[in-house]
Each structure stands twice: as structure tokens, then as C-alpha cells.
Scaffold this motif. Structure first.
Motif, PDB file in Angstrom:
ATOM      1  N   ASN A   1      25.707  42.853  44.967  1.00  0.00           N
ATOM      2  CA  ASN A   1      25.557  41.626  45.283  1.00  0.00           C
ATOM      3  C   ASN A   1      26.748  40.841  45.637  1.00  0.00           C
ATOM      4  OD1 ASN A   1      22.316  40.379  44.612  1.00  0.00           O
ATOM      5  ND2 ASN A   1      22.955  41.735  42.942  1.00  0.00           N
ATOM      6  N   ARG A   2      27.870  41.557  46.554  1.00  0.00           N
ATOM      7  CA  ARG A   2      28.788  41.095  46.766  1.00  0.00           C
ATOM      8  C   ARG A   2      28.785  39.752  47.395  1.00  0.00           C
ATOM      9  NH1 ARG A   2      32.303  44.933  45.900  1.00  0.00           N
ATOM     10  NH2 ARG A   2      31.334  47.218  45.595  1.00  0.00           N
ATOM     11  N   ASP A   3      27.837  39.187  47.804  1.00  0.00           N
ATOM     12  CA  ASP A   3      27.930  38.113  48.608  1.00  0.00           C
ATOM     13  C   ASP A   3      27.577  36.846  47.852  1.00  0.00           C
ATOM     14  OD1 ASP A   3      25.130  38.703  47.963  1.00  0.00           O
ATOM     15  OD2 ASP A   3      24.344  37.375  49.566  1.00  0.00           O
ATOM     16  N   VAL A   4      27.564  36.959  46.470  1.00  0.00           N
ATOM     17  CA  VAL A   4      27.632  35.890  45.515  1.00  0.00           C
ATOM     18  C   VAL A   4      29.083  35.347  45.302  1.00  0.00           C
ATOM     19  CG1 VAL A   4      25.400  37.009  44.592  1.00  0.00           C
ATOM     20  CG2 VAL A   4      27.967  37.269  43.499  1.00  0.00           C
ATOM     21  N   ALA A   5      30.034  36.072  45.626  1.00  0.00           N
ATOM     22  CA  ALA A   5      31.346  35.508  45.440  1.00  0.00           C
ATOM     23  C   ALA A   5      31.387  34.151  45.533  1.00  0.00           C
ATOM     24  CB  ALA A   5      32.509  36.453  45.813  1.00  0.00           C
ATOM     25  N   ARG A   6      30.981  33.829  46.773  1.00  0.00           N
ATOM     26  CA  ARG A   6      31.442  32.384  47.177  1.00  0.00           C
ATOM     27  C   ARG A   6      30.895  31.315  46.364  1.00  0.00           C
ATOM     28  NH1 ARG A   6      31.219  31.284  53.445  1.00  0.00           N
ATOM     29  NH2 ARG A   6      32.368  32.794  53.283  1.00  0.00           N
ATOM     30  N   ARG A   7      29.602  31.687  46.191  1.00  0.00           N
ATOM     31  CA  ARG A   7      28.583  30.882  45.322  1.00  0.00           C
ATOM     32  C   ARG A   7      29.238  30.576  43.989  1.00  0.00           C
ATOM     33  NH1 ARG A   7      23.844  32.413  43.989  1.00  0.00           N
ATOM     34  NH2 ARG A   7      23.801  34.349  44.864  1.00  0.00           N
TER      35      ARG A   7
ATOM     36  N   ARG B   1      40.888  32.546  39.111  1.00  0.00           N
ATOM     37  CA  ARG B   1      41.822  31.658  38.805  1.00  0.00           C
ATOM     38  C   ARG B   1      41.488  29.996  38.729  1.00  0.00           C
ATOM     39  NH1 ARG B   1      45.582  34.569  42.128  1.00  0.00           N
ATOM     40  NH2 ARG B   1      46.267  36.222  41.043  1.00  0.00           N
ATOM     41  N   SER B   2      40.668  29.814  39.538  1.00  0.00           N
ATOM     42  CA  SER B   2      40.321  28.418  39.438  1.00  0.00           C
ATOM     43  C   SER B   2      39.374  27.871  38.447  1.00  0.00           C
ATOM     44  CB  SER B   2      39.934  27.845  40.535  1.00  0.00           C
ATOM     45  OG  SER B   2      38.522  28.540  40.897  1.00  0.00           O
TER      46      SER B   2
ATOM     47  N   ALA C   1      32.578  31.168  42.833  1.00  0.00           N
ATOM     48  CA  ALA C   1      33.617  30.282  43.003  1.00  0.00           C
ATOM     49  C   ALA C   1      33.499  28.816  43.022  1.00  0.00           C
ATOM     50  CB  ALA C   1      34.473  30.750  44.138  1.00  0.00           C
ATOM     51  N   ALA C   2      32.335  28.596  43.478  1.00  0.00           N
ATOM     52  CA  ALA C   2      32.077  27.046  43.849  1.00  0.00           C
ATOM     53  C   ALA C   2      31.409  26.399  42.452  1.00  0.00           C
ATOM     54  CB  ALA C   2      31.248  26.802  45.008  1.00  0.00           C
ATOM     55  N   ASP C   3      30.381  27.628  41.916  1.00  0.00           N
ATOM     56  CA  ASP C   3      29.534  26.864  40.876  1.00  0.00           C
ATOM     57  C   ASP C   3      29.652  28.526  39.793  1.00  0.00           C
ATOM     58  OD1 ASP C   3      27.791  26.149  38.883  1.00  0.00           O
ATOM     59  OD2 ASP C   3      26.270  26.144  40.240  1.00  0.00           O
ATOM     60  N   PRO C   4      30.294  28.434  38.711  1.00  0.00           N
ATOM     61  CA  PRO C   4      30.134  29.256  37.487  1.00  0.00           C
ATOM     62  C   PRO C   4      28.854  29.635  37.372  1.00  0.00           C
ATOM     63  CG  PRO C   4      31.881  27.709  37.160  1.00  0.00           C
ATOM     64  CD  PRO C   4      31.363  27.017  38.072  1.00  0.00           C
ATOM     65  N   ASN C   5      28.139  28.577  36.912  1.00  0.00           N
ATOM     66  CA  ASN C   5      26.745  28.905  36.788  1.00  0.00           C
ATOM     67  C   ASN C   5      25.869  29.841  37.408  1.00  0.00           C
ATOM     68  OD1 ASN C   5      26.879  27.295  34.240  1.00  0.00           O
ATOM     69  ND2 ASN C   5      26.538  25.365  35.509  1.00  0.00           N
TER      70      ASN C   5
ATOM     71  N   VAL D   1      31.984  27.491  28.547  1.00  0.00           N
ATOM     72  CA  VAL D   1      33.259  28.517  28.374  1.00  0.00           C
ATOM     73  C   VAL D   1      32.582  30.033  28.811  1.00  0.00           C
ATOM     74  CG1 VAL D   1      34.826  29.829  26.846  1.00  0.00           C
ATOM     75  CG2 VAL D   1      35.031  27.072  27.022  1.00  0.00           C
ATOM     76  N   VAL D   2      31.560  30.234  27.979  1.00  0.00           N
ATOM     77  CA  VAL D   2      30.790  31.315  28.326  1.00  0.00           C
ATOM     78  C   VAL D   2      30.413  31.509  29.757  1.00  0.00           C
ATOM     79  CG1 VAL D   2      28.814  32.850  27.747  1.00  0.00           C
ATOM     80  CG2 VAL D   2      30.051  31.731  25.949  1.00  0.00           C
ATOM     81  N   ALA D   3      29.810  30.493  30.388  1.00  0.00           N
ATOM     82  CA  ALA D   3      29.733  30.594  31.837  1.00  0.00           C
ATOM     83  C   ALA D   3      30.874  30.748  32.635  1.00  0.00           C
ATOM     84  CB  ALA D   3      28.997  29.364  32.277  1.00  0.00           C
ATOM     85  N   ARG D   4      31.991  30.251  32.519  1.00  0.00           N
ATOM     86  CA  ARG D   4      32.977  30.500  33.293  1.00  0.00           C
ATOM     87  C   ARG D   4      33.398  32.134  32.994  1.00  0.00           C
ATOM     88  NH1 ARG D   4      32.884  25.471  33.100  1.00  0.00           N
ATOM     89  NH2 ARG D   4      34.028  24.043  34.349  1.00  0.00           N
ATOM     90  N   GLY D   5      33.337  32.495  31.843  1.00  0.00           N
ATOM     91  CA  GLY D   5      33.794  33.768  31.574  1.00  0.00           C
ATOM     92  C   GLY D   5      33.006  34.677  32.265  1.00  0.00           C
ATOM     93  N   VAL D   6      31.570  34.632  32.404  1.00  0.00           N
ATOM     94  CA  VAL D   6      30.825  35.390  33.223  1.00  0.00           C
ATOM     95  C   VAL D   6      31.156  35.483  34.697  1.00  0.00           C
ATOM     96  CG1 VAL D   6      28.407  35.755  33.854  1.00  0.00           C
ATOM     97  CG2 VAL D   6      28.996  35.387  31.320  1.00  0.00           C
ATOM     98  N   ALA D   7      31.293  34.166  35.067  1.00  0.00           N
ATOM     99  CA  ALA D   7      31.802  34.096  36.466  1.00  0.00           C
ATOM    100  C   ALA D   7      32.934  34.533  36.623  1.00  0.00           C
ATOM    101  CB  ALA D   7      31.852  32.508  36.715  1.00  0.00           C
ATOM    102  N   VAL D   8      34.110  34.578  35.966  1.00  0.00           N
ATOM    103  CA  VAL D   8      35.321  35.471  35.998  1.00  0.00           C
ATOM    104  C   VAL D   8      35.184  36.752  35.987  1.00  0.00           C
ATOM    105  CG1 VAL D   8      37.709  35.746  35.016  1.00  0.00           C
ATOM    106  CG2 VAL D   8      36.890  33.197  35.383  1.00  0.00           C
ATOM    107  N   ALA D   9      34.353  37.212  35.223  1.00  0.00           N
ATOM    108  CA  ALA D   9      33.841  38.635  35.122  1.00  0.00           C
ATOM    109  C   ALA D   9      33.450  39.103  36.394  1.00  0.00           C
ATOM    110  CB  ALA D   9      33.168  38.959  33.977  1.00  0.00           C
TER     111      ALA D   9
END
Length: 300
Positions: free
Chosen positions: A114-120, A240-241, A122-126, A220-228
Motif C-alpha cells: 500500500n505504497r500510496d498510504v505514505a502521504r496520508r 522526521r516530522s 505523514a499527515a495523520d499518524p493514526n 507515542v505508539v501511533a507515531r511509532g507505527v507511522a514512522v515504521a
């Protein structure tokens, strides 16, 4: 007698082996330019460097011995426990959670599909939490953080209790004043920040591999999953943001401030031990544990 103080509050390289990822789609060009470990896997220098700051501090501080024989031992342990900078530890928590989340093969596979999810994301970690396998990845991240925080908080309570029992030794009741008091506080303030050790890469890898699952997707966990997710997709800049979380960052800053204020007010060696156990160990440990809990809703 009770301590008469208020109770207020370089980069390392790591290879994260992802089980079950032997068959996968071709990575984006940015990932292809990175060095690849033998047998496959994912390499990220920046993320691991940040996670190492968190792992190293929580490991070193949690290993502080609650027995004290003289003021020299106290001074050394005061500096060890001061070995974190709040903003660095805040980012390190999220990086550590991200590396733990990346150990979930189903999640990594879903991200690649699901490579198209990157933009979403980045805007919303959840948004990353809606991906297949994200619940399991969040559970891994939650458990990884909770282990570190609980161990540090428990070690801090042992040291805090020692501030009472050590008062049976006359040297612990000696007054600290003048230049000695100022030098001790200055040394603690200078000790802040991560100092890399050559063995940190292996220690971080071993800590992340401990596994375990624990429910709950905190900020914090949501951001961790998003960063992953973003890291797997090679979107390091966007990741980084997401390396800050206000509630947890504030908790860590207050703990550090209270540590300095406590030492500034302390007048005896046993009071120094109290400051060490409560504000330099138990308080940041509780901050990490609290960072694994869902945010409280208004009115609750």
C-alpha cells in the motif's frame, strides 16, 4: 528521618531482520541505494541511532545499584541517571517503538503493498493504524516501550527506598554545601545527552528482539507505527516530522527539571539518593509507561 524534599515531578547502525519477508516487491530506489545485510533485511542508520539513545539510557539507569557505600558512588550514579536529554529521549521512544513495530511481518508486507498510504500517514499518524497487521505492530511497540519504562520505574523505587535505609550510616547524613554542592549539580547537568558505546548496536538489536505484545495505541505508539511505515517506504524525511509527542515530551522535561531542582535543594547525601531514585529514575520511567497508554479524553 525522611528526605525533606518535595516530590514534584554518531549514529549507531542496526540491522532489523524481518521474519517472513523473503518474498517481497522491489523496494523504491531510495531503499535500493542503502547497504543490504546478508540474507535480506532492513537497514536504517538514523532511526536506530535515535532508538539507541533511548535503549542505552533506560538500560544504564535501570542497572543502578541501590546499595551505596560512600559519596563517590552516589556522584557517579547521579551522573549516570542524568544521561538523557528530554527531546532526544522523546524522539528515541518513538524510534524504539517504530523498530519494534517493524518486527511484525504482516504489517511490513501490508505497508509494501500500500505504497500510496505514505502521504496520508505523514499527515495523520493514526492512518497507519488502519493498515493490515497494524494492531499487532502496535502491540509489539507498546510492549517494547512498557518493558523499558517499568524496569526503570521499579529500579528507581528501589533506589528511593535506599535513601531511607542508608540513613543508618553516619556518612549519608553529612551536609553538602558550598563549592561541593555547586560542582555536583554542574556535573549532573553536563552529563545530559546520549554518548554512544560500540556495543550499543548489539544491545539495541537484542532488546528489540525480545518481542511480546501489549494492547493499546497511544499517541507515542501511533507515531511509532507511522514512522515504521514511512521508513519501510523510504520516506525518512516525512518520518522526521513525527518524532515528537507533546504529552510525553512534557513529562520528560518536568522529570529532568525536578531532578535538577531536587539536587539544588538537597543538603545531605541521603537526600541526593532520594533525588536520584525518584526524579532521575522513577519519574522518567513512569513517563515511558504513561506513553504507552491511550490519551485521556476530555471530561474523563
Amino acid at each position: 528521618m525522611r528526605p525533606s524534599l518535595s516530590r514534584g515531578l554518531s549514529a549507531a547502525l542496526i540491522v532489523i531482520t524481518l521474519a517472513g519477508c523473503a518474498t517481497r516487491s522491489a523496494p523504491p530506489q531510495r531503499q535500493a541505494q542503502r547497504p543490504s545485510p546478508p540474507g535480506g533485511g532492513y537497514v536504517d542508520v538514523g532511526l536506530a541511532g535515535q532508538a539507541s539513545a533511548f535503549e542505552a539510557y533506560t538500560r544504564r539507569a535501570a542497572a543502578i545499584d541501590p546499595s551505596f557505600a560512600d559519596p563517590a558512588e552516589i556522584g557517579q550514579r547521579l551522573r549516570t541517571a542524568a544521561g538523557y536529554e528530554p527531546r532526544q529521549l522523546e524522539a528515541g521512544m518513538i524510534a524504539y517503538a517504530a523498530l519494534a513495530a517493524m518486527q511484525e511481518p504482516g504489517f511490513v508486507a501490508a505497508v509494501r503493498a500500500n505504497r500510496d498510504v505514505a502521504r496520508r500517514v505523514a499527515a495523520d499518524p493514526n492512518a497507519a493504524l488502519g493498515l493490515p497487521g497494524a494492531t499487532a505492530a502496535a502491540a509489539r511497540a507498546n510492549a517494547a516501550l512498557a518493558r523499558r519504562g517499568e524496569a526503570l520505574a521499579a529500579a528507581g523505587q528501589r533506589v528511593r527506598k535506599a535513601s531511607y535505609s542508608v540513613q543508618h550510616q553516619a556518612w549519608s547524613r553529612a551536609r553538602i554545601s558550598g563549592p561541593a554542592a555547586a560542582e555536583r549539580l554542574a556535573a549532573v547537568k553536563q552529563a545530559a545527552g546520549y554518548r554512544a558505546d560500540p556495543a550499543d548496536r548489539a544491545r539495541l538489536s537484542a532488546a528489540i528482539a525480545e518481542g511480546g505484545r501489549r494492547g493499546g495505541a497511544s499517541p507515542v505508539v501511533a507515531r511509532g507505527v507511522a514512522v515504521a511505515a514511512l521508513t519501510v517506504l523510504g520516506q525518512d524525511g516525512a518520518a522526521r516530522s513525527l518524532m515528537q509527542e507533546p504529552r510525553s515530551g512534557q513529562c520528560l522535561r518536568i522529570a529532568k527539571l525536578n531532578y535538577h531542582q531536587c539536587l539544588a535543594a538537597a543538603g545531605t547525601h541521603y537526600e541526593d539518593i532520594y533525588c536520584l531514585g525518584l526524579h532521575a529514575m522513577a519519574d522518567p520511567g513512569r513517563c515511558v509507561v504513561e506513553a504507552t497508554r491511550p490519551a485521556r479524553r476530555a471530561g474523563l
